[in-house]
Design a protein around this motif. Sequence first.
Motif: not given
Length: 292
Positions: A47-50, A55-59
């Motif tokens: 349900s989140l934008s790509p 960004a979350l995966e990079m963090m």
Amino acid sequence: MKRATLDETTSNSPLEAAIEAIWFRNFITGLIIINAAILGILTYSDSLSPGTVSALEMMDRGITFAFAFEIGLKLIVYRQQFFKQGWNWFDFIVVGISLVPGGESFSVLRAMRVLRVLRLLHVVPMMRRITEALFKALPGMGAIVAVLALLTYVYAVMATNMYGDTDNPEVAQLFGDLPSSAFALFQVMTMDGWRFEVVQKVIDDGHPYSPFFFLTFIFIASFAVLNLFIALIVEALAAEQKAATEELIDEIEEDVQQAEEERDEMMELLKSLREEIAELKNAVAAGNKADP
């Protein structure tokens, strides 16, 4: 240079002092909490934008490398002594799993990243104390589990013999064989829907006195044996708290003794200063009398 020790109250090098500093531990604690939040948010990735997911995966990867850098610093400082603590082994394995090449392709390894959150159990002092108390209670818990398993086995054999020979498919599913009876009794022990999902079906199958059988099992297994777990854990926590209190009292006594020794040294110094001042006064008085 002296070799580093695992004692967090002393440090023999600037790098060791930095690793054991409160600000460093608070920084790592903050990263663990942030990482836990990121992993929780990523469960809603559909349900989140790509861009947000990227960004979350990079963090997440950045925090993983920060944890790896922390482990590397500790290995440099403590060397072989790093592996003398079980918590350090836990950190090393959990962070190592996160760094496995291609781990993102395997759902199990990807899911195990959340284990990094468990590092809070030893980073936060209060959590570490509770966790260590639970580990110390494990041998006693094993004995209680054995008693509970034996009790469940006895009642399961009885239930299979009394209620297993039936034409009712629902009762047969509950008590048709020994494993099914043990599982049904486990549900009764937890008291999760035991009244209508288990006991009532047995009563409707022509066993009006079956509630007495199940009630005795509940009283013995749930109210007696299971409460032993609580008693054992409370006792372990009390012992851990007592040990922590005694350690704090010893530290206070050492500080008081050191303060008393410093006070005695100051008193001796003041005494010697008074004696020197008195000698100077006598010398000055004698000199004044010698002058015509």
